[in-house]
Design a protein around this motif. Structure first.
Motif, mmCIF file in Angstrom:
data_model
loop_
_atom_site.group_PDB
_atom_site.id
_atom_site.type_symbol
_atom_site.label_atom_id
_atom_site.label_comp_id
_atom_site.label_asym_id
_atom_site.label_seq_id
_atom_site.Cartn_x
_atom_site.Cartn_y
_atom_site.Cartn_z
ATOM 1 N N SER A 1 -3.704 -3.300 0.480
ATOM 2 C CA SER A 1 -2.468 -4.020 0.794
ATOM 3 C C SER A 1 -2.669 -5.507 0.556
ATOM 4 O O SER A 1 -3.530 -6.125 1.181
ATOM 5 C CB SER A 1 -2.088 -3.772 2.260
ATOM 6 N N ALA B 1 0.842 -1.201 0.000
ATOM 7 C CA ALA B 1 0.000 0.000 0.000
ATOM 8 C C ALA B 1 0.878 1.252 0.000
ATOM 9 O O ALA B 1 0.606 2.232 -0.690
ATOM 10 C CB ALA B 1 -0.910 -0.004 1.225
ATOM 11 N N ARG B 2 1.982 1.194 0.755
ATOM 12 C CA ARG B 2 2.861 2.358 0.894
ATOM 13 C C ARG B 2 3.382 2.841 -0.454
ATOM 14 O O ARG B 2 3.601 4.028 -0.646
ATOM 15 C CB ARG B 2 4.000 2.036 1.863
ATOM 16 N N HIS C 1 -1.547 6.037 9.256
ATOM 17 C CA HIS C 1 -0.402 5.125 9.318
ATOM 18 C C HIS C 1 0.895 5.878 8.994
ATOM 19 O O HIS C 1 0.887 6.794 8.171
ATOM 20 C CB HIS C 1 -0.623 4.006 8.300
ATOM 21 N N HIS D 1 -0.518 -8.055 1.184
ATOM 22 C CA HIS D 1 -0.039 -8.899 2.287
ATOM 23 C C HIS D 1 -0.754 -8.630 3.593
ATOM 24 O O HIS D 1 -0.636 -9.397 4.526
ATOM 25 C CB HIS D 1 1.486 -8.786 2.451
ATOM 26 N N LYS D 2 -1.472 -7.522 3.708
ATOM 27 C CA LYS D 2 -2.238 -7.321 4.944
ATOM 28 C C LYS D 2 -3.653 -7.864 4.822
ATOM 29 O O LYS D 2 -4.159 -8.429 5.776
ATOM 30 C CB LYS D 2 -2.280 -5.850 5.344
ATOM 31 N N ASN E 1 -7.471 4.967 1.833
ATOM 32 C CA ASN E 1 -6.540 3.955 2.324
ATOM 33 C C ASN E 1 -7.339 2.748 2.808
ATOM 34 O O ASN E 1 -7.962 2.775 3.864
ATOM 35 C CB ASN E 1 -5.680 4.531 3.456
ATOM 36 N N ALA F 1 -6.032 -0.324 3.438
ATOM 37 C CA ALA F 1 -5.098 -1.363 3.892
ATOM 38 C C ALA F 1 -5.822 -2.419 4.744
ATOM 39 O O ALA F 1 -5.480 -3.601 4.696
ATOM 40 C CB ALA F 1 -3.933 -0.751 4.662
ATOM 41 N N TYR F 2 -6.832 -1.968 5.517
ATOM 42 C CA TYR F 2 -7.590 -2.898 6.361
ATOM 43 C C TYR F 2 -8.977 -3.235 5.810
ATOM 44 O O TYR F 2 -9.782 -3.841 6.509
ATOM 45 C CB TYR F 2 -7.714 -2.344 7.791
HETATM 46 C C1 LIG Z 1 -0.499 -1.790 7.208
HETATM 47 C C2 LIG Z 1 -0.951 -0.440 6.809
HETATM 48 C C3 LIG Z 1 -0.310 0.269 5.793
HETATM 49 C C4 LIG Z 1 0.927 -0.249 5.079
HETATM 50 O O1 LIG Z 1 0.588 -1.267 4.193
HETATM 51 P P1 LIG Z 1 1.726 -1.968 3.302
HETATM 52 O O2 LIG Z 1 0.963 -2.773 2.317
HETATM 53 O O3 LIG Z 1 2.562 -2.812 4.237
HETATM 54 O O4 LIG Z 1 2.547 -0.879 2.680
HETATM 55 C C5 LIG Z 1 -0.810 1.503 5.448
HETATM 56 N N1 LIG Z 1 -1.877 2.024 6.057
HETATM 57 C C6 LIG Z 1 -2.523 1.378 7.042
HETATM 58 C C7 LIG Z 1 -3.726 1.999 7.665
HETATM 59 C C8 LIG Z 1 -2.083 0.130 7.447
HETATM 60 O O5 LIG Z 1 -2.744 -0.486 8.436
#
Ligand SMILES: *Cc1c(COP(=O)(O)O)cnc(C)c1O
Length: 392
Positions: free
Chosen positions: A213, A85-86, A110, A215-216, A190, A192-193
């Motif tokens: 993300s 995500a980054r 984040h 992997h998350k 975002n 990611a979650y």
């Molecule tokens: C884990 C996380 C990220 C980073 O995600 P990556 O895929 O590891 O770069 C960014 N934002 C939030 C809110 C996250 O929880």
């Protein structure tokens, strides 16, 4: 069993119920594990790369189709895979943020969002979360006005986390995006979650970018992720190269500078693709996940002195809990001190909590069966009772 080079085999999710907040949604599916073995070699997805030589045009394996499917699944116009995500944040920040520009994010954002802003030379302007740890559209509007007064212009970009990593609370991105758009601020969602965990509809949310993300939250190997954009914004962030070599006159066709040409070239992409049908299916059953989150949070709450710091009832499986007045009182006199809790959990087959943490900590129930959730409930209640805490 050893992997060589001093590496032990890792057996975590095979042996225990893993409630690690960042690991639950990234666990590989069996199909992803197979893909990882088949595509372990470097540049392995390039076997059938033909003109115009870009990752998202490869048809064997069906990478081109995957890109189209990803975009339509998120209800956006274009998508690219990115190494986390980054790297999506970085591409967008680098496109819109110039030196000294104010950029909007939140007090629960984040760290990778901050770093993306820093690298582009911007200033981080946080929308403060309210007392219930929720970021509201009113607070967003007030922060934008404040930024305009201070910087003489509106923020160049806004990063809004739908579900934050600290509390797992759900924030009203849709209304916040409406507010930001009144000031012509592009909005990055975002996810990611959320992307790969619950349904995400970018057009309905009214955002310019959706970042996820792999992997998350998409059962994919690291580092992987997705950056999706509307047609209008895709032209900007996915612009093609214009550079020419001064001696050779070489040009590089349709390569995209923000993507550094091609992004995920083997394990990461093929793992993500192999999990995708499973991920598309699982987001439809987020209600079952919430049920499990609810019963575990409910059980923790029943241990006298424990408070759930996240919003309750839970709207996400990532939860922050305060056990200062329960498990931490046990740690004061226990011979293992704060390690008694993680040790006891591990002995009963539950792993993923920071060793030594007994005050404020997080867990994630994502991916459990209902029977596993019931078991985790019993484990917490048993540990409480064995250590003289009151429950019920
Ligand atoms: C884990 C996380 C990220 C980073 O995600 P990556 O895929 O590891 O770069 C960014 N934002 C939030 C809110 C996250 O929880």
């Amino acid at each position: 069993m050893r992997c060589g080079a001093g590496i032990d085999a890792r057996m975590v999710d095979e042996l225990a119920i893993n409630i690690d907040p960042i690991q639950a949604g990234g666990r590989l599916t069996a199909d992803a594990m197979k893909a990882v073995i088949a595509y372990g070699d470097g540049y392995s997805v390039c076997d059938n790369c033909r003109k115009p030589n870009r990752l998202d045009y490869i048809t064997k394996p069906p990478i081109a189709e995957f890109h189209k499917d990803l975009a339509s699944w998120l209800n956006m116009d274009s998508a690219r895979v990115v190494p986390g995500a980054r790297r999506g944040f970085q591409a967008v920040a680098h496109t819109y943020v110039k030196k000294g520009d104010p950029v909007l994010l939140t007090s629960l954002s984040h760290y990778t969002e901050f770093l993306a802003i820093e690298e582009a030379g911007g200033t981080a302007c946080e929308i403060p979360a309210g007392d219930r740890h929720i970021v509201t559209a009113d607070a967003a509007a007030a922060t934008i006005e404040e930024v305009k007064k201070q910087h003489g212009r509106a923020p160049a970009l806004a990063f809004i986390d739908h579900v934050d990593y600290q509390y797992g609370n759900v924030h009203d991105v849709q209304v916040i995006a409406q507010v930001a758009h009144q000031y012509d601020i592009p909005v990055l969602y975002n996810g990611a979650y959320t992307v790969g965990i619950m349904p995400v509809d970018g057009k309905n949310l009214g955002v310019d970018f959706v970042v996820g993300s792999g992997h998350k939250s998409m059962a994919a190997p690291a580092p992987s992720g997705v950056l999706a954009a509307t047609a209008e914004r895709a032209k900007e962030v996915f612009r093609t190269t214009a550079i020419t070599g001064d001696k050779t006159g070489r040009q590089f066709g349709i390569k995209e500078p923000e993507m550094m040409g091609c992004t995920l070239m083997g394990v990461t992409l093929v793992g993500m693709m192999a999990s995708f049908p499973h991920v598309q299916e699982r987001v439809k059953h987020f209600d079952r996940e919430l049920e499990n989150a609810g019963i575990v949070a409910g059980a923790l709450r029943s241990i006298t002195g424990t408070t759930i710091l996240s919003e309750f009832p839970r709207k996400h499986t990532l939860t922050r809990v305060d056990t200062t007045a329960s498990f931490d009182t046990v740690a004061q006199t226990h011979k293992k001190r704060g390690f008694f809790l993680s040790t006891a959990l591990n002995e009963k087959g539950v792993t993923g909590i920071i060793p030594g943490a007994t005050r404020v900590w997080k867990y994630n129930t994502y991916g459990m069966t209902n029977a596993q959730a019931q078991y985790v409930v019993q484990v917490f209640v048993d540990i409480a009772q064995e250590n003289g805490l009151k429950t019920g």
